[in-house]
Scaffold this motif. Structure first.
Motif, PDB file in Angstrom:
ATOM      1  N   LEU A   1     -51.172  10.705 -12.239  1.00 19.63           N
ATOM      2  CA  LEU A   1     -49.918  10.073 -12.728  1.00 19.63           C
ATOM      3  C   LEU A   1     -49.169   9.659 -11.321  1.00 19.63           C
ATOM      4  CD1 LEU A   1     -47.920   9.920 -15.423  1.00 19.63           C
ATOM      5  CD2 LEU A   1     -46.665  11.443 -13.848  1.00 19.63           C
TER       6      LEU A   1
ATOM      7  N   LEU B   1     -50.314   5.627 -15.225  1.00 22.34           N
ATOM      8  CA  LEU B   1     -51.090   6.799 -15.825  1.00 22.34           C
ATOM      9  C   LEU B   1     -52.436   6.332 -15.417  1.00 22.34           C
ATOM     10  CD1 LEU B   1     -51.324   9.467 -17.196  1.00 22.34           C
ATOM     11  CD2 LEU B   1     -51.523   8.405 -19.237  1.00 22.34           C
TER      12      LEU B   1
ATOM     13  N   ILE C   1     -49.787  12.163 -22.440  1.00 27.82           N
ATOM     14  CA  ILE C   1     -48.836  12.624 -21.942  1.00 27.82           C
ATOM     15  C   ILE C   1     -48.025  13.587 -22.969  1.00 27.82           C
ATOM     16  CG2 ILE C   1     -46.626  12.614 -20.691  1.00 27.82           C
ATOM     17  CD1 ILE C   1     -47.611  10.089 -19.307  1.00 27.82           C
TER      18      ILE C   1
END
Lengths: 254, 347
Positions: free
Chosen positions: A3, A61, A79
């Motif tokens: 990330l 991401l 997430i």
């Protein structure tokens, strides 16, 4: 990088909650975000989790631009998060909470539910098996059919982690996982977070209990007044004069 | 073995179903059968209201509007010669489609704002039904809606819906179907998603549930069901008027739901049947019965938030606790922590 938050800025009516913050999260690490109240930690979480879009900046991401996506899309992409004030479905039972946590990985629709199609059966069984595994992991197996409201604070915290785990997340954002529970009970939560890491889940952690942060974190990012003032491994952060000045206080000894 | 288990666990429910089937055969009063038919229709409407309001937590007050849309759809098309069964599916589809459009608009608001905007839509349907003379027949409404054609049935030969008994079983069959649909929905991952949205919308979104899509689906299903209910009402009454779409009906159903038990499967049926009968019974006291009705509602909201069904569940639990205590004192078998009936109620 798993990330990347790149130059994230969030303004609320002139107040700059996050000012050009960049963080990188490597696969499998625990990155802790610390800073005084109002430093912008929760805002950063909300930007990464999709609660609201950033004023400027990007979130990636696994290289994919996910900036400004809704929370349910973020969850779908891997997430998950927990909240500072424990958030659970308090009208439902423990098992229902976990099943809802896994819902994003299931497809059961109207016709599956009405006609009890093979899809309905497969996903129901899969959800039950996964829920029991998760209950074993967070240590709540005996409470499987309890209404959530009958669990103590600490058990609710563990359940919240369990709900987040049910979606097979790549990253879990933990917002003060020990807020509101007594000191003696934090050890259990610390251990749970370490076991999450061992499972290969990457963790972004907001926490005020410094002993716990120093103990758990691979790296620490320090925020103050919406800006990143330091970043590095715990032993470096604890000796950083700017951090001691802004947050830890002169008398802190690591 | 399964059947024996089923009988042992579910006998109170089966008893109720048996009583409902026997009712028109035992009771000869045409009056009571008629009240029961109407109560059954209200129960269906309340069941569908419970899906969007009770289980999904969105207080839609447009429900009678969709009931009216279904009723007019069936009234107009069957008068034009369409078969009742096709008309009924059409009624549900039209109500669901309008519901989809209205939902896309109103479901963007929350709480009171959602309630008010749906109420507005309900009032609009009522006004349109009363003023669009060319289509709806204005304030007179539609008269002479034909009864459904008879259908073939084994043993008896055929079932006619011209008479009261056939109509009673028509309503009962659909009521059972609606209950079945609700049961399957509530005990599924889909139903659980609805409840998640009701309980905590922010958290539901965070764990990956698209709250808006789920609310929309729930309301479209509810609108389809109440559209079908309106269609059945239209053919059984033979005539409809704008009052068929009146928002007053929504508030009656809401009252049945609250008294019977919000977000329970049996609540809508218990509330609709009981209150309809009580109100009929109290006809002699005239308008005062509405006062009694209002009082009952206030008492229910304050003291029994889950209605009569909630009260009965609580009583049963107390009774079981007492029994367990008694057993323990007698050195009986270990206590079972979880009621067997609760455990199989997983999604």
């Amino acid at each position: 990088m798993l990330l990347t938050a790149e130059k994230l800025t969030k303004r609320f009516d002139g107040l700059v909650a996050n000012d050009c913050i960049t963080i990188n999260l490597a696969r499998g690490e625990i990155l802790s975000i610390i800073g005084p109240n109002g430093a912008g930690k929760s805002t950063l979480f909300n930007l990464v989790g999709g609660m609201f879009p950033p004023t400027s900046g990007k979130v990636y991401l696994e290289g994919e631009d996910v900036t400004g996506l809704k929370p349910h899309s973020m969850a779908e992409r891997g997430i998950a998060r927990t909240f500072q004030t424990t958030a659970l479905f308090d009208e439902l039972r423990v098992i229902d909470n976990l099943a809802i946590g896994h819902r994003v990985r299931t497809k059961t629709g109207l016709w599956d539910a009405l006609l009890h199609t093979p899809c309905w059966r497969r996903e129901k069984e899969e959800t039950e098996v996964k829920a029991m595994e998760t209950l074993d992991f967070v240590g709540l197996r005996d409470e499987v059919f309890y209404p959530v409201s009958t669990l103590c604070q600490e058990a609710q915290k563990r359940l919240a982690v369990g709900v987040a785990m049910m979606s097979d997340p790549k990253i879990i954002l933990l917002d003060e996982p020990t807020a509101g529970i007594i000191h003696e009970e934090t050890a259990g939560i610390t251990q749970l977070i370490r076991r999450l890491k061992n499972k290969g889940i990457t963790i972004l952690l907001i926490e005020h209990k410094m002993r716990m942060v120093m103990d758990l974190a691979d790296r620490i990012v320090v925020l103050n007044y919406g800006e990143k003032i330091a970043e590095g491994p715990p032993e470096m952060i604890s000796k950083n004069p700017a951090v001691i000045d802004a947050y830890l206080g002169g008398e802190y000894i690591a | 073995m399964r059947i024996i288990n089923l009988l042992r666990q579910r006998w109170p429910y089966l008893l109720v179903v048996a009583a409902a089937i026997a009712f028109p055969l035992v009771v000869s009063s045409r009056y009571y059968i008629q009240v029961m038919i109407v109560a059954g229709i209200w129960a269906m409407a309340t069941l569908s209201l419970n899906l969007i309001l009770g289980y999904t937590g969105q207080a839609s007050l447009a429900h009678a509007g969709f009931f009216g849309i279904g009723a007019y759809a069936v009234g107009l098309t069957t008068k034009a010669g369409l078969s009742f069964w096709l008309a009924l599916i059409l009624a549900g589809a039209v109500a669901a489609f309008v519901g989809l459009l209205i939902g896309l608009l109103t479901l963007r608001s929350r709480g009171h704002y959602f309630a008010i905007s749906t109420l507005c839509f309900g009032v609009i349907v009522f006004i349109v039904a009363g003023t669009w003379d060319g289509l709806t027949g204005g304030n007179v409404g539609l008269l002479g809606i034909p009864a459904p054609a008879s259908i073939p049935f084994p043993i008896i030969g055929e079932i006619s819906f011209a008479g009261q008994i056939g109509q009673y079983y028509l309503v009962l069959s659909f009521l059972m179907l609606f209950l079945f649909i609700m049961y399957r929905l509530v005990h599924s991952l889909l139903g659980l998603s609805f409840m998640a949205v009701r309980n905590n919308e922010v958290l539901a979104e965070t764990v990956g549930i698209n709250a808006f899509a789920n609310k929309l689906l729930s309301s479209v299903i509810a609108d389809f069901l109440v559209g079908v209910t309106g269609g059945i009402y239209a053919v059984l009454m033979g005539s409809i008027s704008p009052t068929t779409a009146s928002f007053n009906l929504t508030f009656f159903w809401l009252a049945y739901l609250i008294i019977g038990g919000v977000a329970t499967l049996a609540g809508p049926i218990v509330g609709a049947v009981l209150v309809t009968f009580l109100v009929e019974y109290m006809y002699s006291i005239g308008e005062y019965r509405l006062v009694a009705f209002g009082l009952a509602l206030i008492v229910a909201i304050i003291f029994f938030p889950r209605g009569l069904v909630g009260v009965s569940v609580t009583l049963r639990q107390r009774f079981q606790e007492l029994r367990e205590k008694y057993r323990e004192r007698g050195g009986g078998a270990g206590k079972n922590a979880i009621d067997g009936r609760e455990t199989d109620q997983a999604f």
